[in-house]
Scaffold this motif. Structure first.
Motif, short mmCIF file in Angstrom:
data_model
loop_
_atom_site.label_atom_id
_atom_site.label_comp_id
_atom_site.label_asym_id
_atom_site.label_seq_id
_atom_site.Cartn_x
_atom_site.Cartn_y
_atom_site.Cartn_z
N LEU A 1 1.80 -19.74 0.81
CA LEU A 1 1.19 -18.79 1.74
C LEU A 1 2.25 -18.05 2.54
O LEU A 1 2.17 -16.82 2.71
N VAL A 2 3.24 -18.79 3.03
CA VAL A 2 4.33 -18.16 3.77
C VAL A 2 5.07 -17.17 2.87
O VAL A 2 5.42 -16.06 3.28
N ALA A 3 5.30 -17.58 1.62
CA ALA A 3 5.98 -16.70 0.66
C ALA A 3 5.17 -15.43 0.43
O ALA A 3 5.73 -14.33 0.32
N ALA A 4 3.84 -15.54 0.37
CA ALA A 4 2.99 -14.38 0.17
C ALA A 4 3.08 -13.42 1.35
O ALA A 4 3.09 -12.20 1.18
N LEU A 5 3.15 -13.96 2.56
CA LEU A 5 3.31 -13.12 3.75
C LEU A 5 4.62 -12.35 3.69
O LEU A 5 4.68 -11.16 4.03
N VAL A 6 5.68 -13.04 3.25
CA VAL A 6 6.99 -12.39 3.11
C VAL A 6 6.94 -11.33 2.02
O VAL A 6 7.48 -10.23 2.17
N MET A 7 6.28 -11.65 0.90
CA MET A 7 6.17 -10.70 -0.20
C MET A 7 5.44 -9.44 0.24
O MET A 7 5.82 -8.32 -0.14
N GLY A 8 4.39 -9.60 1.02
CA GLY A 8 3.66 -8.44 1.51
C GLY A 8 4.54 -7.51 2.32
O GLY A 8 4.47 -6.29 2.20
N VAL A 9 5.39 -8.10 3.15
CA VAL A 9 6.33 -7.31 3.95
C VAL A 9 7.31 -6.58 3.04
O VAL A 9 7.60 -5.38 3.22
N ALA A 10 7.83 -7.28 2.04
CA ALA A 10 8.84 -6.70 1.16
C ALA A 10 8.27 -5.54 0.33
O ALA A 10 8.89 -4.48 0.22
N VAL A 11 7.08 -5.74 -0.23
CA VAL A 11 6.47 -4.70 -1.05
C VAL A 11 6.13 -3.47 -0.19
O VAL A 11 6.36 -2.33 -0.59
N SER A 12 5.60 -3.73 1.01
CA SER A 12 5.29 -2.62 1.91
C SER A 12 6.55 -1.88 2.33
O SER A 12 6.56 -0.64 2.41
N ALA A 13 7.61 -2.64 2.61
CA ALA A 13 8.87 -2.01 3.02
C ALA A 13 9.42 -1.13 1.90
O ALA A 13 9.92 -0.03 2.15
N MET A 14 9.33 -1.61 0.66
CA MET A 14 9.81 -0.80 -0.47
C MET A 14 9.01 0.50 -0.57
O MET A 14 9.58 1.58 -0.72
N HIS A 15 7.69 0.38 -0.45
CA HIS A 15 6.84 1.55 -0.59
C HIS A 15 7.15 2.59 0.48
O HIS A 15 7.40 3.77 0.16
N TYR A 16 7.13 2.18 1.73
CA TYR A 16 7.30 3.16 2.81
C TYR A 16 8.73 3.66 2.92
O TYR A 16 8.95 4.79 3.36
N THR A 17 9.70 2.87 2.48
CA THR A 17 11.07 3.37 2.43
C THR A 17 11.15 4.54 1.46
O THR A 17 11.74 5.58 1.75
N GLY A 18 10.56 4.37 0.28
CA GLY A 18 10.54 5.45 -0.69
C GLY A 18 9.76 6.66 -0.19
O GLY A 18 10.18 7.81 -0.37
N MET A 19 8.64 6.41 0.51
CA MET A 19 7.81 7.51 0.99
C MET A 19 8.48 8.30 2.11
O MET A 19 8.32 9.53 2.20
N PHE A 20 9.23 7.62 2.96
CA PHE A 20 9.91 8.32 4.05
C PHE A 20 11.02 9.24 3.53
O PHE A 20 11.51 10.09 4.27
N GLY A 21 11.41 9.06 2.28
CA GLY A 21 12.41 9.93 1.68
C GLY A 21 11.81 11.11 0.93
O GLY A 21 12.53 11.86 0.28
N VAL A 22 10.50 11.29 1.07
CA VAL A 22 9.81 12.38 0.37
C VAL A 22 9.87 13.65 1.23
O VAL A 22 9.62 13.61 2.44
N ASP A 23 10.19 14.74 0.60
CA ASP A 23 10.17 16.05 1.26
C ASP A 23 9.32 16.99 0.40
O ASP A 23 9.43 16.98 -0.83
N VAL A 24 8.46 17.74 1.06
CA VAL A 24 7.53 18.62 0.34
C VAL A 24 7.72 20.05 0.81
O VAL A 24 7.79 20.33 2.01
N THR A 25 7.81 20.95 -0.15
CA THR A 25 7.90 22.39 0.13
C THR A 25 6.67 23.07 -0.44
O THR A 25 6.45 23.05 -1.66
N LEU A 26 5.85 23.65 0.43
CA LEU A 26 4.64 24.30 -0.03
C LEU A 26 4.98 25.52 -0.88
O LEU A 26 5.91 26.27 -0.59
N THR A 27 4.22 25.70 -1.94
CA THR A 27 4.39 26.87 -2.80
C THR A 27 3.30 27.89 -2.44
O THR A 27 2.40 27.62 -1.63
N GLU A 28 3.39 29.04 -3.06
CA GLU A 28 2.40 30.09 -2.77
C GLU A 28 1.02 29.62 -3.23
O GLU A 28 0.85 29.15 -4.36
N ARG A 29 0.07 29.70 -2.33
CA ARG A 29 -1.28 29.25 -2.66
C ARG A 29 -1.90 30.14 -3.74
O ARG A 29 -1.73 31.34 -3.73
#
Length: 256
Positions: free
Chosen positions: A172-200
């Motif tokens: 159970l403790v390992a699962a709690l740690v895993m949840g943190v690690a997976v979430s950290a990986m996801h949001y780390t990648g997402m915070f590096g996203v940059d979006v440039t709008l194109t012509e609609r």
């Protein structure tokens, strides 16, 4: 322009909770995999891989993505790439768990960690590539590198947990740690996203909305988790010879 938490804390908290549940059940199945023999090994391997790859990792990613919004453009998802990303996560976890279930050692742990970690990162960016919008998406190489490093470490630690841990509380403790690690990986990648709008344009975006595509898939996996939880609660234990479904019932009958 970019909002990672369009629904407030609902998506990050929900994504973390699902990741923890998937990790816990997946690691519980991995514990059974270590002592299983014959066809039962494939049974526990498949269940563990689906829970870890499909729920703890893939479902976490796309639940979190339900809170992602780019102001100025709708977002649609390609169904084929979305499903492919989930199958990839399950496949790499299957390979890694198989390697760790046959003569596990430190070398195999590192190799399995690289396989699983690389697959997790690939799943993340395939999922990102499945998004269609009136914009161009760019990824900061630094954040890609950081997300990759976190994924490699998280995958290796998860496999070490599957190899070493036996007690339910420690899992159970390992699962709690895993949840943190997976979430950290996801949001780390997402915070590096940059979006440039194109012509609609008046052209409709191909694909499905997040609710149309992701919710049925995520709900389906969550129902699968509930079935797995029931299987665990039926009392299937970890002794060799007691890993086949139905063996607990036979044991009770013999003692009766």
């Amino acid at each position: 322009m970019i909002d990672h938490f369009n629904t407030g804390l609902l998506t990050p908290v929900g994504a973390y909770a699902v990741s923890v549940i998937g990790s816990f059940i997946g690691l519980m199945f991995a514990r059974r995999l270590r002592t299983a023999t014959g066809a039962a090994r494939w049974w526990w391997l498949a269940l563990s891989a689906i829970c870890l790859g499909g729920t703890a990792i893939w479902s976490m990613h796309f639940i979190a993505m339900l809170g992602f919004q780019v102001h100025g453009t709708p977002i649609r998802y390609d169904a084929g790439l979305t499903i492919a990303s989930g199958l990839l996560a399950i496949f790499v976890m299957s390979v890694a768990l198989f390697l760790m279930s046959t003569r596990p050692n430190t070398t195999r742990l590192l190799i399995s960690g690289v396989i699983a970690g690389s697959g997790i990162v690939s799943m993340h960016y395939i999922g990102m590539a499945s998004m269609h919008m009136h914009a161009e998406m760019h990824h900061d190489p630094l954040f890609v590198a950081l997300a990759t490093a976190i994924a490699l470490v998280a995958a290796t630690v998860a496999l070490w947990f599957s190899w070493r841990l036996r007690g339910t509380l420690s899992i159970l403790v390992a699962a709690l740690v895993m949840g943190v690690a997976v979430s950290a990986m996801h949001y780390t990648g997402m915070f590096g996203v940059d979006v440039t709008l194109t012509e609609r344009t008046t052209d409709a975006l191909a694909g499905s909305t997040g609710v149309e595509l992701l919710l049925p898939l995520v709900v389906g996996l969550f129902v699968f988790l509930l079935v797995c939880s029931l299987l665990l609660m039926l009392g299937v234990d970890d002794r060799p010879g007691s890993n086949q479904p139905g063996s607990h019932r036979r044991s009770v009958e013999n003692h009766g």
